[in-house]
Design a protein around this motif. Structure first.
Motif, mmCIF file in Angstrom:
data_model
loop_
_atom_site.group_PDB
_atom_site.id
_atom_site.type_symbol
_atom_site.label_atom_id
_atom_site.label_comp_id
_atom_site.label_asym_id
_atom_site.label_seq_id
_atom_site.Cartn_x
_atom_site.Cartn_y
_atom_site.Cartn_z
ATOM 1 N N ASP A 139 11.625 8.917 -8.398
ATOM 2 C CA ASP A 139 11.843 7.344 -8.790
ATOM 3 C C ASP A 139 10.284 7.396 -9.105
ATOM 4 O OD1 ASP A 139 11.205 4.504 -8.278
ATOM 5 O OD2 ASP A 139 12.059 4.335 -6.979
ATOM 6 N N MET A 140 10.217 7.190 -10.382
ATOM 7 C CA MET A 140 8.515 7.126 -11.338
ATOM 8 C C MET A 140 8.378 6.136 -10.873
ATOM 9 S SD MET A 140 8.188 10.428 -12.458
ATOM 10 C CE MET A 140 6.758 10.068 -13.093
ATOM 11 N N GLU A 141 8.849 4.639 -11.090
ATOM 12 C CA GLU A 141 7.844 4.015 -10.892
ATOM 13 C C GLU A 141 7.289 3.809 -9.297
ATOM 14 O OE1 GLU A 141 6.624 1.252 -12.691
ATOM 15 O OE2 GLU A 141 8.534 2.023 -14.525
ATOM 16 N N LYS A 142 7.948 4.386 -8.594
ATOM 17 C CA LYS A 142 7.547 3.961 -7.494
ATOM 18 C C LYS A 142 6.295 5.172 -6.864
ATOM 19 C CE LYS A 142 8.680 4.916 -2.899
ATOM 20 N NZ LYS A 142 8.316 6.607 -2.627
ATOM 21 N N LEU A 143 6.262 6.035 -8.232
ATOM 22 C CA LEU A 143 5.360 7.099 -7.928
ATOM 23 C C LEU A 143 3.884 6.818 -8.179
ATOM 24 C CD1 LEU A 143 4.995 10.044 -6.928
ATOM 25 C CD2 LEU A 143 5.722 10.529 -9.149
ATOM 26 N N ARG A 144 4.192 6.284 -9.914
ATOM 27 C CA ARG A 144 3.513 5.742 -9.988
ATOM 28 C C ARG A 144 2.550 4.813 -8.783
ATOM 29 N NH1 ARG A 144 3.336 3.747 -16.033
ATOM 30 N NH2 ARG A 144 4.782 1.898 -14.959
ATOM 31 N N ALA A 145 3.414 3.468 -7.762
ATOM 32 C CA ALA A 145 2.834 2.669 -7.776
ATOM 33 C C ALA A 145 2.358 3.597 -6.443
ATOM 34 C CB ALA A 145 3.904 1.991 -6.507
ATOM 35 N N ASP A 146 2.566 4.834 -5.915
ATOM 36 C CA ASP A 146 1.861 5.808 -4.457
ATOM 37 C C ASP A 146 1.333 5.964 -5.346
ATOM 38 O OD1 ASP A 146 4.252 5.062 -3.818
ATOM 39 O OD2 ASP A 146 5.232 7.133 -4.165
ATOM 40 N N VAL A 147 0.676 6.734 -6.715
ATOM 41 C CA VAL A 147 -0.607 7.475 -6.841
ATOM 42 C C VAL A 147 -1.854 5.832 -6.683
ATOM 43 C CG1 VAL A 147 -1.599 8.073 -9.286
ATOM 44 C CG2 VAL A 147 0.370 8.555 -8.296
ATOM 45 N N ARG A 148 -1.179 4.682 -7.360
ATOM 46 C CA ARG A 148 -2.113 4.223 -7.099
ATOM 47 C C ARG A 148 -2.369 3.475 -5.903
ATOM 48 N NH1 ARG A 148 0.970 -0.732 -11.524
ATOM 49 N NH2 ARG A 148 0.285 0.404 -13.263
ATOM 50 N N ARG A 149 -2.089 3.439 -5.405
ATOM 51 C CA ARG A 149 -2.083 3.716 -3.889
ATOM 52 C C ARG A 149 -2.539 4.180 -3.111
ATOM 53 N NH1 ARG A 149 2.250 3.627 -1.677
ATOM 54 N NH2 ARG A 149 2.821 1.247 -2.696
ATOM 55 N N PHE A 150 -2.290 5.582 -3.540
ATOM 56 C CA PHE A 150 -3.221 6.917 -3.634
ATOM 57 C C PHE A 150 -5.619 6.363 -3.351
ATOM 58 C CE2 PHE A 150 -5.059 11.042 -5.229
ATOM 59 C CZ PHE A 150 -5.555 11.751 -4.115
ATOM 60 N N ALA A 151 -5.516 5.763 -5.328
ATOM 61 C CA ALA A 151 -6.584 5.217 -5.608
ATOM 62 C C ALA A 151 -7.524 4.924 -5.061
ATOM 63 C CB ALA A 151 -6.276 5.396 -7.095
ATOM 64 N N GLU A 152 -6.936 3.486 -4.401
ATOM 65 C CA GLU A 152 -7.291 2.468 -3.800
ATOM 66 C C GLU A 152 -7.454 2.290 -2.116
ATOM 67 O OE1 GLU A 152 -5.849 -0.130 -7.788
ATOM 68 O OE2 GLU A 152 -4.746 -0.204 -5.939
ATOM 69 N N THR A 153 -6.632 3.327 -1.486
ATOM 70 C CA THR A 153 -6.909 2.699 -0.004
ATOM 71 C C THR A 153 -7.188 3.744 0.466
ATOM 72 O OG1 THR A 153 -4.017 1.983 -0.789
ATOM 73 C CG2 THR A 153 -5.285 2.784 1.574
ATOM 74 N N PRO A 154 -8.682 3.160 1.005
ATOM 75 C CA PRO A 154 -8.786 4.726 2.191
ATOM 76 C C PRO A 154 -7.777 5.289 3.455
ATOM 77 C CG PRO A 154 -10.412 2.655 2.208
ATOM 78 C CD PRO A 154 -8.985 1.979 2.105
ATOM 79 N N GLY A 155 -8.242 6.823 2.987
ATOM 80 C CA GLY A 155 -7.184 7.376 4.020
ATOM 81 C C GLY A 155 -6.034 7.769 3.489
ATOM 82 N N ALA A 156 -5.734 7.566 2.404
ATOM 83 C CA ALA A 156 -4.398 7.269 2.068
ATOM 84 C C ALA A 156 -3.978 8.998 1.117
ATOM 85 C CB ALA A 156 -3.930 5.971 0.668
ATOM 86 N N PRO A 157 -3.145 9.413 2.154
ATOM 87 C CA PRO A 157 -2.864 10.673 1.858
ATOM 88 C C PRO A 157 -1.844 11.452 0.361
ATOM 89 C CG PRO A 157 -0.480 10.131 3.027
ATOM 90 C CD PRO A 157 -1.463 8.432 2.765
ATOM 91 N N VAL A 158 -2.586 12.193 -0.500
ATOM 92 C CA VAL A 158 -1.910 12.327 -1.255
ATOM 93 C C VAL A 158 -0.304 12.936 -1.067
ATOM 94 C CG1 VAL A 158 -1.907 14.012 -4.009
ATOM 95 C CG2 VAL A 158 -3.968 14.273 -1.611
ATOM 96 N N PRO A 159 -0.085 11.418 -2.064
ATOM 97 C CA PRO A 159 1.421 11.800 -2.427
ATOM 98 C C PRO A 159 2.026 13.091 -3.375
ATOM 99 C CG PRO A 159 0.043 10.197 -4.230
ATOM 100 C CD PRO A 159 -0.304 11.066 -3.081
ATOM 101 N N GLU A 160 2.777 14.010 -2.231
ATOM 102 C CA GLU A 160 3.626 14.904 -2.656
ATOM 103 C C GLU A 160 4.533 14.631 -3.365
ATOM 104 O OE1 GLU A 160 2.936 17.854 -1.195
ATOM 105 O OE2 GLU A 160 0.782 17.169 0.090
ATOM 106 N N GLU A 161 4.885 13.866 -3.402
ATOM 107 C CA GLU A 161 6.167 14.008 -5.035
ATOM 108 C C GLU A 161 5.116 14.483 -6.141
ATOM 109 O OE1 GLU A 161 9.261 10.870 -4.800
ATOM 110 O OE2 GLU A 161 10.252 12.621 -3.701
ATOM 111 N N TRP A 162 4.029 13.465 -6.088
ATOM 112 C CA TRP A 162 3.235 13.376 -7.415
ATOM 113 C C TRP A 162 2.565 15.298 -7.609
ATOM 114 C CZ3 TRP A 162 -2.543 12.541 -6.913
ATOM 115 C CH2 TRP A 162 -3.106 13.480 -8.721
ATOM 116 N N LEU A 163 2.580 15.333 -6.405
ATOM 117 C CA LEU A 163 2.193 16.784 -6.390
ATOM 118 C C LEU A 163 3.478 17.550 -7.389
ATOM 119 C CD1 LEU A 163 -0.342 17.815 -4.225
ATOM 120 C CD2 LEU A 163 -0.846 16.321 -5.765
#
Length: 342
Positions: A139-163
């Motif tokens: 789900d690429m739109e969800k994945l893009r949102a997850d990566v944005r959240r990773f970039a902006e949220t303290p403590g957010a984990p690296v999105p595994e699906e992105w990797l």
């Protein structure tokens, strides 16, 4: 000391340089530069290896070749375009098949890394990659949102699906490159990120001990522990400093602890600029080399030539299980570092 190779050669006096390498028991030179230099190597019994960039851009390439990060920013990274652009694949694979060397090394077959300053690290979400990801079931739109959240949220984990998506593309390219090189009768090599960082750029599979077509014959982790020039792409000090800066900028508190969660490595210095300048000790070379030992390929890590503790770093690589050790990159003013290997 045997099992050494060098990236580059003295182009003005190649034969004199080759004689020095012979005395130091070097066995190969990568990209010696020009036919005269290559012939000087061969005349002295040194193997000549080539190097091909995976997704390199050329002047005049269309903007559509560029990668795009999760925030819609499009630009080159490490002089490269999108890792899923077919035209870049075709161009590099053709070069690899026609290299005419005993071994052909792959460089830059990955997605963007944290250095320099998250330059497209948060990629790729161009139309090409969006289509490919959807076809693979993401789900690429969800994945893009997850990566944005990773970039902006303290403590957010690296999105595994992105990797995982990064990994699938890079693995596919490695297999295609290896086929092209081996079909031409040469060995396939690869310059890759250190094991602790490889997962972030899509290269983690090379260290997992698999025996598939994507595993090269010669594997060269780039273990530059204290590289001064900027940007220090793939260098331990620079990549970890950039990762530390990324985490600090998004508001993480205990940055060293967070880095250890992501990479398994406890950095020797929490301040990004000091980490970049002071780097890692030679012991880190042994640790990273040992972590690469399950790859199944000939393990040939490459270290920086201009290392004031070069003999210790080379010894550390061998302690970690290296079968060959490379040095990057020859410049006449760095010749004094070769003398340290006597």
């Amino acid at each position: 000391m045997s099992g050494l190779y060098l990236f580059g050669l003295d182009r003005d006096e190649p034969r004199k340089c080759v004689q020095t390498l012979k005395k130091l028991r070097f066995e190969a030179v990568v990209s010696p530069g020009g036919q005269d230099a290559a012939q000087a190597c061969r005349d002295a019994g040194l193997a000549v290896w080539a190097c091909v960039g995976a997704f390199s851009l050329r002047e005049g390439d269309p903007e559509s070749y560029l990668a795009e990060d999760a925030f819609g920013r499009r630009r080159p990274w490490f002089h490269s375009g999108c890792p899923n652009e077919p035209a870049l694949w075709e161009r590099s694979l053709e070069r690899a098949a026609q290299a005419g060397a005993e071994a052909v090394f792959l460089d830059g077959a990955r997605f963007a890394s944290p250095e320099p300053g998250e330059e497209l690290f948060l990629s790729c979400f161009c139309p090409r990659c969006m289509r490919k990801g959807e076809a693979l079931g993401y789900d690429m739109e969800k994945l893009r949102a997850d990566v944005r959240r990773f970039a902006e949220t303290p403590g957010a984990p690296v999105p595994e699906e992105w990797l995982l998506l990064r990994r699938e593309t890079v693995r596919e390219y490695f297999a295609a490159f290896n086929r092209a090189v081996r079909s031409a009768g040469a060995k396939a090599g690869a310059f890759v990120f250190a094991p602790s960082l490889a997962r972030l750029v899509g290269q983690g599979f090379v260290y997992e001990g698999e025996s598939g077509p994507e595993v090269p014959d010669l594997l060269a982790p780039m273990l530059y522990r204290r590289y001064a020039p900027r940007p220090g792409i793939a260098c331990l000090n620079a990549e970890y400093a950039a990762l530390a800066e990324f985490l600090r900028r998004r508001g993480d508190g205990d940055v060293p602890a967070r880095i250890e969660q992501i990479t398994g490595v406890r950095v020797p210095q929490a301040e990004p600029e000091r980490l970049r300048e002071e780097g890692f000790p030679p012991e880190s070379v042994a640790r990273e080399t040992a972590a690469a030992s399950a790859s199944g390929a000939v393990l040939a890590p490459i270290l920086q030539l201009d290392d004031e503790r070069l003999p210790e770093s080379v010894a550390a690589a061998r302690e970690g299980g290296a079968e060959m050790v490379g040095l990057f990159a020859y410049r006449r003013e760095f010749a004094r570092f070769l003398e340290k290997l006597k």
